[in-house]
Design an enzyme around this catalytic site. Sequence first.
Site, PDB file in Angstrom:
ATOM      1  N   HIS A 131      32.607  39.710  47.106  1.00  0.00           N
ATOM      2  CA  HIS A 131      31.575  40.360  46.293  1.00  0.00           C
ATOM      3  C   HIS A 131      31.973  40.442  44.816  1.00  0.00           C
ATOM      4  O   HIS A 131      31.136  40.651  43.951  1.00  0.00           O
ATOM      5  CB  HIS A 131      31.218  41.748  46.844  1.00  0.00           C
ATOM      6  N   ASP A 161      34.251  39.031  53.401  1.00  0.00           N
ATOM      7  CA  ASP A 161      34.341  39.537  52.028  1.00  0.00           C
ATOM      8  C   ASP A 161      35.651  39.152  51.358  1.00  0.00           C
ATOM      9  O   ASP A 161      36.308  39.963  50.703  1.00  0.00           O
ATOM     10  CB  ASP A 161      34.148  41.052  51.977  1.00  0.00           C
ATOM     11  N   SER A 244      38.143  46.637  43.583  1.00  0.00           N
ATOM     12  CA  SER A 244      37.829  45.636  44.602  1.00  0.00           C
ATOM     13  C   SER A 244      38.634  44.369  44.376  1.00  0.00           C
ATOM     14  O   SER A 244      38.642  43.805  43.281  1.00  0.00           O
ATOM     15  CB  SER A 244      36.338  45.293  44.574  1.00  0.00           C
TER      16      SER A 244
END
Length: 391
Positions: A131, A161, A244
């Site tokens: 992402h 992911d 992230s």
Amino acid sequence: MNSSGRIFKTSGRLLVFSLLILVLAGCSLFGRGRSASQRTAATATSPASVAAVATATAPSVPANPSAAAPVTNDFATVIRQVSQLVKPAIVQITNQQQVQSFFSNQPFTVPAGVGSGIIYSPDGHILTNAHVVEGAQQLLVSLPDGRSFQAKLIGADTQTDLAVVQINASNLPVAQLGDSGQLQVGDWVVAIGNALALPGGPTVTAGVVGALGRTVQEPGSNGGPGPFLFNVIQTDAPINPGNSGGALINLSGEVIGINTLVAGQAQGIGFAIATRAAKPIADQLVATGKVIHPYMGLSYLSLNPAIAYQVGAKETQGVVVADVAAGSPAAKVGLQRGDVIIQVDGAPVTGDSDLAQIVHNHKPGDTLSFTVDRQGTTSAVKLTLGEAPAA
């Protein structure tokens, strides 16, 4: 457990603010969750007693050996040492996307979001979240030493992911990927990433492993539910927007997780993809640019009493088929909307994550035996898994 937050995207309808976006690019973050809990740095009152159970040895780091002294077993300084050892290999990834100018017909590139990544090989391969790179026309990688490079996307896998990008550079600091299978609940861990895209380099936070083997569902890019992640690490080391794709490391200075998301409406609960799961995916992405997943061709949701009544099922737990893709393995064996899958290979299916994990643990070509309730009548169906189509 619900999670919230996705990559900040620039909309064409908001181009009147394009110049402001350029100025405030550092605030466009890859947030996975509304917030993470704030922690006060703890001071070890008895370093010697803690050090007895927190042994740490220096990993082999192939580049930038002067970044830190060898890790010792002195708990009073070990977090500082492992942070100094790994932080040079934690990069900032800026997702750059083209938008249409409000003042002319010429498109231009703006930062759409900021995340983190881990340099894990001397040839410039960087492990991050899918992402973080989603929708990017260009990827800018910035190192803590001040260098910046345009990066090439090697491959991304939305189902896990995970993504790998690469930069062409020499003398790169490299973080060592450790074995997450050696973790135990209560182990100390350190999270490093570009929280809030704050200037001055990555942020370091610390905490413990709160749980192992969690199953969590990510938010989808369209606002709906996303894929399940299995066997993830739960930690209370604060993970904030911008983290992230950053590193969760043990006290030996090894990366044992990729920080990915936080639990919505909760404090002190963040999740990292374990390296045991991430490393094989990264290897496939580097080798082929893609990851092969098993495929049923079903969308489904957990059964509840209201749905059971609507579809005429006698069962009280399982998953109900919401849709069947044309030509899919599920369609070929006659599964239909409203069917309730109650067992797979004799094991009960209590919810949608159960079925997702069963399929995840198999490969294309494997045959599964389904027990299906169709309007109160139970039957057996054998389904051979196919290969998931490219996203």
